[in-house]
Design a protein around this motif. Structure first.
Motif, mmCIF file in Angstrom:
data_model
loop_
_atom_site.group_PDB
_atom_site.id
_atom_site.type_symbol
_atom_site.label_atom_id
_atom_site.label_comp_id
_atom_site.label_asym_id
_atom_site.label_seq_id
_atom_site.Cartn_x
_atom_site.Cartn_y
_atom_site.Cartn_z
ATOM 1 N N ILE A 163 0.923 -1.003 -0.027
ATOM 2 C CA ILE A 163 -0.079 -0.103 -0.111
ATOM 3 C C ILE A 163 1.008 1.392 0.118
ATOM 4 O O ILE A 163 1.804 1.316 0.705
ATOM 5 N N GLY A 164 0.490 2.153 -1.022
ATOM 6 C CA GLY A 164 1.248 3.172 -0.995
ATOM 7 C C GLY A 164 0.815 4.689 -0.416
ATOM 8 O O GLY A 164 -0.202 4.746 -0.833
ATOM 9 N N SER A 165 1.603 5.159 0.669
ATOM 10 C CA SER A 165 0.831 6.255 1.416
ATOM 11 C C SER A 165 2.012 7.044 2.099
ATOM 12 O O SER A 165 2.914 6.496 2.730
ATOM 13 N N ALA A 166 2.081 8.275 2.068
ATOM 14 C CA ALA A 166 3.203 9.024 2.728
ATOM 15 C C ALA A 166 2.629 9.514 4.028
ATOM 16 O O ALA A 166 3.351 10.309 4.972
ATOM 17 N N SER A 167 1.398 9.141 4.277
ATOM 18 C CA SER A 167 0.774 9.531 5.787
ATOM 19 C C SER A 167 0.907 8.590 6.641
ATOM 20 O O SER A 167 0.568 7.242 6.579
ATOM 21 N N LEU A 168 1.844 8.718 7.955
ATOM 22 C CA LEU A 168 1.882 8.113 8.784
ATOM 23 C C LEU A 168 0.382 7.585 9.590
ATOM 24 O O LEU A 168 0.251 6.523 10.053
ATOM 25 N N ARG A 169 -0.359 8.598 9.647
ATOM 26 C CA ARG A 169 -1.548 8.269 10.129
ATOM 27 C C ARG A 169 -2.413 7.257 9.456
ATOM 28 O O ARG A 169 -2.880 6.133 10.122
ATOM 29 N N ARG A 170 -2.612 7.342 8.157
ATOM 30 C CA ARG A 170 -2.958 6.337 7.096
ATOM 31 C C ARG A 170 -2.203 4.922 7.581
ATOM 32 O O ARG A 170 -3.049 3.959 7.602
ATOM 33 N N GLN A 171 -1.195 5.078 7.351
ATOM 34 C CA GLN A 171 -0.323 3.727 7.338
ATOM 35 C C GLN A 171 -0.610 2.939 8.711
ATOM 36 O O GLN A 171 -0.813 1.788 8.674
ATOM 37 N N ALA A 172 -0.545 3.877 9.999
ATOM 38 C CA ALA A 172 -0.921 3.082 11.072
ATOM 39 C C ALA A 172 -2.220 2.509 11.083
ATOM 40 O O ALA A 172 -2.371 1.326 11.853
ATOM 41 N N GLN A 173 -3.202 3.154 10.578
ATOM 42 C CA GLN A 173 -4.645 2.479 10.749
ATOM 43 C C GLN A 173 -4.639 1.360 9.684
ATOM 44 O O GLN A 173 -5.611 0.568 9.983
ATOM 45 N N ILE A 174 -4.099 1.490 8.804
ATOM 46 C CA ILE A 174 -3.920 0.416 7.627
ATOM 47 C C ILE A 174 -3.426 -1.071 8.381
ATOM 48 O O ILE A 174 -4.075 -1.947 8.303
ATOM 49 N N LEU A 175 -2.294 -0.709 9.064
ATOM 50 C CA LEU A 175 -1.514 -1.727 9.611
ATOM 51 C C LEU A 175 -2.268 -2.349 10.611
ATOM 52 O O LEU A 175 -2.220 -3.526 11.376
ATOM 53 N N ALA A 176 -3.040 -1.313 11.543
ATOM 54 C CA ALA A 176 -3.884 -1.872 12.705
ATOM 55 C C ALA A 176 -4.788 -2.826 12.196
ATOM 56 O O ALA A 176 -5.089 -3.939 12.916
ATOM 57 N N LYS A 177 -5.299 -2.637 11.133
ATOM 58 C CA LYS A 177 -6.332 -3.533 10.664
ATOM 59 C C LYS A 177 -5.754 -4.810 9.769
ATOM 60 O O LYS A 177 -6.420 -5.945 10.094
ATOM 61 N N ASN A 178 -4.839 -4.542 9.201
ATOM 62 C CA ASN A 178 -4.091 -5.902 8.644
ATOM 63 C C ASN A 178 -2.594 -5.785 8.551
ATOM 64 O O ASN A 178 -1.872 -5.367 7.711
ATOM 65 N N PRO A 179 -2.118 -6.415 9.630
ATOM 66 C CA PRO A 179 -0.510 -6.387 9.690
ATOM 67 C C PRO A 179 0.158 -7.007 8.616
ATOM 68 O O PRO A 179 1.544 -6.939 8.657
ATOM 69 N N THR A 180 -0.610 -7.659 7.853
ATOM 70 C CA THR A 180 0.250 -8.586 6.745
ATOM 71 C C THR A 180 0.734 -7.487 5.642
ATOM 72 O O THR A 180 1.404 -7.770 4.792
ATOM 73 N N LEU A 181 -0.141 -6.335 5.489
ATOM 74 C CA LEU A 181 -0.046 -5.590 4.448
ATOM 75 C C LEU A 181 1.592 -4.816 4.906
ATOM 76 O O LEU A 181 2.008 -4.655 5.859
ATOM 77 N N LYS A 182 2.098 -4.343 3.409
ATOM 78 C CA LYS A 182 3.465 -3.638 3.624
ATOM 79 C C LYS A 182 2.951 -2.179 3.182
ATOM 80 O O LYS A 182 2.506 -2.018 2.201
ATOM 81 N N CYS A 183 3.190 -1.140 3.922
ATOM 82 C CA CYS A 183 3.210 0.105 3.599
ATOM 83 C C CYS A 183 4.309 0.626 3.131
ATOM 84 O O CYS A 183 5.474 0.589 3.982
ATOM 85 N N VAL A 184 4.437 1.505 2.031
ATOM 86 C CA VAL A 184 5.594 2.141 1.514
ATOM 87 C C VAL A 184 5.230 3.713 1.263
ATOM 88 O O VAL A 184 4.282 4.034 1.102
ATOM 89 N N ASN A 185 6.320 4.454 1.697
ATOM 90 C CA ASN A 185 6.134 5.760 1.234
ATOM 91 C C ASN A 185 5.942 6.010 -0.038
ATOM 92 O O ASN A 185 6.715 5.564 -1.011
ATOM 93 N N PHE A 186 4.980 6.990 -0.461
ATOM 94 C CA PHE A 186 4.225 7.037 -1.790
ATOM 95 C C PHE A 186 4.154 8.716 -1.929
ATOM 96 O O PHE A 186 3.058 9.126 -1.340
ATOM 97 N N ARG A 187 4.737 9.084 -2.668
ATOM 98 C CA ARG A 187 4.536 10.658 -3.020
ATOM 99 C C ARG A 187 4.381 11.137 -4.279
ATOM 100 O O ARG A 187 4.678 10.211 -5.393
ATOM 101 N N GLY A 188 3.928 12.251 -4.592
ATOM 102 C CA GLY A 188 3.815 12.780 -6.050
ATOM 103 C C GLY A 188 2.353 13.380 -6.006
ATOM 104 O O GLY A 188 1.579 13.126 -5.216
ATOM 105 N N ASN A 189 2.019 13.958 -7.294
ATOM 106 C CA ASN A 189 0.479 14.344 -7.480
ATOM 107 C C ASN A 189 -0.283 13.333 -7.805
ATOM 108 O O ASN A 189 0.237 12.115 -7.784
ATOM 109 N N VAL A 190 -1.423 13.429 -7.811
ATOM 110 C CA VAL A 190 -2.450 12.554 -7.923
ATOM 111 C C VAL A 190 -2.096 11.689 -9.221
ATOM 112 O O VAL A 190 -2.067 10.325 -9.421
ATOM 113 N N GLN A 191 -1.844 12.458 -10.384
ATOM 114 C CA GLN A 191 -1.671 11.492 -11.553
ATOM 115 C C GLN A 191 -0.331 10.544 -11.507
ATOM 116 O O GLN A 191 -0.437 9.509 -11.862
#
Length: 185
Positions: free
Chosen positions: A6-34
């Motif tokens: 899962i790509g997200s630059a937000s620690l808040r989003r990453q923490a909530q994602i991992l709390a729901k499913n710790p098997t996921l891998k969150c990576v820092n993901f930057r850039g504009n929407v496109q």
């Protein structure tokens, strides 16, 4: 799916994602929407989270494959609110700004920011909070603080009269701080 990236630059989003499913891998993901959508299409990540309001503003809402409910992912404090700062002695500008103020949003943000202040939050601690006002004029607040890896998450809910917005947020923050313990921060 388990093991997805899962790509997200937000620690808040990453923490909530991992709390729901710790098997996921969150990576820092930057850039504009496109750029983020292109990286998604290229398989750099399996999923990403984008603000639906931003997609709508860009007429790209058809790119959303799922819209998360607030019970699934709490936003950042004051997410989506616009603040205007002015010198306190500039009466003319203050009159113009007062006409732009949306009372319910102001009270919600007051509550949310009081929560953040009580936690002495910074950009390294995943903190989320959302205040709403129901049809009866009662404020409802939900907040959380988490470890960045999602292994520990503390949530709080408070309700009360809108006139007590700051107190509701402060009390919620103090409760989370007490529940989490000083070593958490």
């Amino acid at each position: 799916a388990d093991g997805s990236v899962i790509g997200s630059a937000s620690l808040r989003r990453q923490a909530q994602i991992l709390a729901k499913n710790p098997t996921l891998k969150c990576v820092n993901f930057r850039g504009n929407v496109q750029t983020r959508l292109r990286k998604l299409d290229e398989g750099v990540v399996d999923a990403t989270l984008l603000a639906y309001a931003g997609l709508k503003r860009m007429s790209m809402e058809d790119e959303a494959t799922q819209i998360l409910d607030y019970d699934e992912m709490l936003p950042a404090v004051a997410q989506g609110a616009i603040g205007i700062q002015c010198r306190d002695d500039d009466e003319r500008s203050l009159r113009y700004i007062a006409a732009l103020n949306h009372g319910a949003t102001f009270e919600a943000v007051t509550c949310e920011r009081a929560f953040l202040a009580a936690l002495d939050g910074n950009c390294k601690t995943p903190i989320a909070g959302r205040a709403t006002i129901d049809d009866d004029g009662i404020m409802h607040f939900k907040g959380l603080v988490a470890k960045p890896d999602g292994t520990e998450i503390h949530t709080v809910e408070r309700t009360g009269p809108v006139a007590d917005a700051a107190k509701i947020g402060t009390d919620a923050g103090e409760q989370v701080k007490a529940d989490a313990g000083i070593e958490f921060f």
